[in-house]
Design a protein around this motif. Structure first.
Motif, short mmCIF file in Angstrom:
data_model
loop_
_atom_site.label_atom_id
_atom_site.label_comp_id
_atom_site.label_asym_id
_atom_site.label_seq_id
_atom_site.Cartn_x
_atom_site.Cartn_y
_atom_site.Cartn_z
N UNK A 278 40.23 27.87 36.36
CA UNK A 278 39.39 27.99 37.61
C UNK A 278 38.52 29.06 38.51
N UNK A 279 38.35 30.22 36.88
CA UNK A 279 37.50 31.82 37.21
C UNK A 279 36.60 31.04 37.34
N UNK A 280 35.70 29.69 38.08
CA UNK A 280 33.72 30.20 37.64
C UNK A 280 33.58 29.59 39.08
N UNK A 281 31.78 30.30 38.93
CA UNK A 281 31.45 30.55 40.62
C UNK A 281 29.84 30.32 40.38
N UNK A 282 29.37 28.53 40.38
CA UNK A 282 27.87 28.66 39.55
C UNK A 282 27.06 28.44 41.27
N UNK A 283 25.92 28.97 40.44
CA UNK A 283 25.11 29.32 42.40
C UNK A 283 23.51 28.87 41.99
N UNK A 284 23.52 27.55 43.11
CA UNK A 284 22.16 27.53 42.82
C UNK A 284 21.19 28.24 43.56
N UNK A 285 19.58 29.37 43.26
CA UNK A 285 19.35 29.42 43.76
C UNK A 285 17.91 28.84 43.99
N UNK A 286 17.05 28.70 45.16
CA UNK A 286 15.73 28.26 45.88
C UNK A 286 15.13 28.53 44.95
N UNK A 287 14.12 27.66 45.02
CA UNK A 287 12.67 28.27 44.27
C UNK A 287 12.89 29.38 43.21
N UNK A 288 14.08 29.19 42.01
CA UNK A 288 13.94 29.97 40.61
C UNK A 288 13.89 28.72 39.83
N UNK A 289 12.66 29.68 38.86
CA UNK A 289 12.38 28.49 37.77
C UNK A 289 13.61 28.29 36.34
N UNK A 290 13.54 28.06 34.80
CA UNK A 290 14.09 28.03 34.24
C UNK A 290 14.27 29.55 33.61
N UNK A 291 13.84 30.79 33.82
CA UNK A 291 14.18 32.17 33.68
C UNK A 291 14.61 32.82 34.90
N UNK A 292 14.80 32.65 35.91
CA UNK A 292 15.30 32.52 37.26
C UNK A 292 13.84 33.42 37.96
N UNK A 293 12.63 33.14 37.66
CA UNK A 293 11.38 33.47 38.15
C UNK A 293 11.19 33.26 38.96
N UNK A 294 9.92 33.26 39.67
CA UNK A 294 8.83 32.14 40.88
C UNK A 294 8.03 31.47 40.05
N UNK A 295 7.84 30.64 40.01
CA UNK A 295 6.59 30.43 38.60
C UNK A 295 6.17 31.16 37.75
N UNK A 296 7.04 31.79 37.54
CA UNK A 296 6.89 32.87 35.93
C UNK A 296 6.37 34.28 37.01
N UNK A 297 6.52 34.54 37.82
CA UNK A 297 5.93 36.20 38.23
C UNK A 297 7.50 36.94 38.62
N UNK A 298 7.77 37.37 39.87
CA UNK A 298 8.83 37.97 40.01
C UNK A 298 10.12 36.83 40.04
#
Length: 497
Positions: A278-298
């Motif tokens: 039960x020790x899991x944390x799942x988070x969805x980040x708005x606007x993030x792409x596959x590499x956790x960046x915004x449109x390949x940028x920051x």
């Protein structure tokens, strides 16, 4: 009926036959159904603000390159460590697919080290890993070597040394965690919990939908995938995840076109429940792409802070508050991550390679044979020497069209894959590429028909080809016929467009 009319009818009949052959020979079509959004993921609670609160990340650090022995090779790694006294948590970065250079994690590793986390990045092995062969267990052993390395440092808390993995790396992490409790925790970024084949097929389908590609493009790509015999493409990570008991942080971006994140979340939570974890944390980040960046940028807002706060505050952050195990921006996945139908035996990679090799050999053998015959002075014709040059020109044009078709198909598939990987592309480029491929296929068919008609006319006029000429005719006409049947299987003569 005029000669031109007869040729048009013959071309139309042959086109219909090839379209029918392609339909009959094809495996079941790949047509993923829409995904019914589960109630649990259709309205997620917001991510608690405390999880992405600002983290001081300006501390002084030391940077050191080391060599770590691994199975059959030696891997170069870089350790970044805070200069503050005491023991710190440690995080080892595991690469996604491809060659993998430790430099791709420099920004994240430096940021976290300045925030108080010892980080280790390393070059991915090239021995025992390539495009065709991927042993995830071997990669997991490499990750465990790195965990052993950081756990042995005096500035690391061995009870808080974990693994971070992105994309393909998230197939590696569970294997390492299931093998050894030395892995105190795992961070899964853009984790495709479905098989590699389903993940790639889903990503391609999603990208083709966004690019408004014709249905035939998807048919071409999925048939090509179905004929690939790489064992790792059918890998199932769920049985291993069912043995992972360490705390886990999983991060997904809602703008990631490469991962079926809704299904991945469902499979991940089901597997962890099976492990009684039960020790899991799942988070969805708005606007993030596959590499956790915004449109390949920051990096996406809150990504580095969420990661740092979770790691720095372990074990307290291992178990989120009730009802907050899955939170963040609401994810939307349009289609099911369906499996690609396995190609029948006659369309497997080995058979296809053999057919294309025979075609290439035929195209090359014809001019080579003619050159050898001429050099040896045996170019005498039995009759009507004026007819052969015209037929020879037709054969040459046909061979060049066949070669052009193969090159165009290869370039087109590469284009689509690059669009999918880079999450880019424009629909005019897709339509133009598909048009070129289809036009070349039809042109090759027309050339086959007209060349056969010219050959029949020459024979009626009394032409008697020599032995090497008969060989050249059989090589080019036969090779082109084989190429047309192959093109028919891949839908290049099919309807709809």
């Amino acid at each position: 009926m005029s000669v031109r009319s007869r040729l048009s009818v013959a071309t139309g009949v042959l086109l219909g036959i090839l379209a029918t052959v392609g339909y009959v020979l094809s495996p079941p079509s790949f047509d993923p159904p829409p995904l019914t959004q589960s109630a649990g993921l259709s309205a997620l609670p917001a991510q608690p603000a405390a999880e992405y609160r600002p983290v001081p990340h300006y501390g002084a650090i030391d940077v050191k390159d080391i060599s770590v022995p691994a199975q059959g090779t030696t891997l170069t790694a870089t350790i970044r460590s805070p200069r503050t006294p005491g023991r710190h948590p440690a995080l080892v970065f595991v690469q996604g697919s491809g060659s993998g250079d430790r430099g791709e994690f420099t920004t994240q590793a430096t940021w976290l080290a300045r925030a108080g986390v010892v980080t280790l990045t390393y070059d991915k092995r090239t021995v025992g890993y390539d495009f065709r062969h991927r042993d995830f267990s071997l990669l997991a052993d490499d990750a465990l070597r790195m965990i052993e390395t950081v756990r042995g440092r005096p500035d690391v808390d061995p009870g808080r040394a974990g693994l971070w993995g992105v994309s393909e790396g998230s197939w590696v992490l569970p294997i390492a965690a299931a093998k050894s409790m030395d892995v105190a925790y795992t961070v899964m970024v853009s984790a495709p919990v479905v098989s590699p084949m389903r993940q790639v097929a889903w990503a391609l389908n999603e990208q083709l939908q966004r690019l408004h590609a014709p249905a035939g493009v998807r048919e071409l790509l999925t048939k090509a995938m179905g004929g690939v015999g790489f064992d790792f493409l059918r890998y199932d990570s769920v049985p291993v995840l069912q043995r992972v008991t360490q705390p886990m942080l999983a991060l997904y971006g809602t703008m990631d076109p490469s991962i079926p994140f809704v299904e991945s979340t469902q499979k991940l939570t089901a597997a962890l429940r099976e492990a009684d974890n039960a020790d899991y944390t799942i988070r969805f980040l708005g606007g993030a792409d596959h590499a956790m960046r915004v449109n390949g940028g920051p990096f996406a807002h809150g990504y580095l802070e969420t990661l740092a706060n979770w790691v720095l505050n372990l074990p307290r952050t291992a178990a989120p508050a009730a009802g907050l195990q899955v939170a963040g921006a609401t994810p939307v996945q349009r289609y099911v991550a369906a499996d690609v139908p396995t190609a029948p035996w006659y369309a497997r990679g080995a058979i296809l390679g053999f057919a294309l090799t025979l075609t290439a050999v035929g195209y090359v053998a014809a001019p080579v044979t003619e050159m050898v015959v001429r050099l040896r002075g045996r170019d005498a014709l039995v009759s009507r020497p004026d007819l052969w040059p015209g037929i020879r020109r037709r054969l040459r044009r046909m061979a060049w069209t066949g070669v052009g078709l193969l090159a165009a198909v290869t370039a087109f598939i590469t284009l689509i894959v690059l669009f999918s990987v880079n999450q880019a592309g424009a629909w005019p480029a897709v339509l133009a590429g598909w048009l070129v491929v289809r036009v070349l296929a039809v042109l090759m068919l027309v050339q086959e028909v007209t060349t056969v008609a010219a050959l029949i006319a020459a024979l009626r006029d009394g032409w008697e080809p020599g032995r090497w000429q008969r060989f050249a005719l059989a090589a080019v006409l036969g090779g082109t016929a084989m190429l047309m049947v192959t093109a028919a299987y891949y839908g290049l003569f099919g309807i709809p467009w």
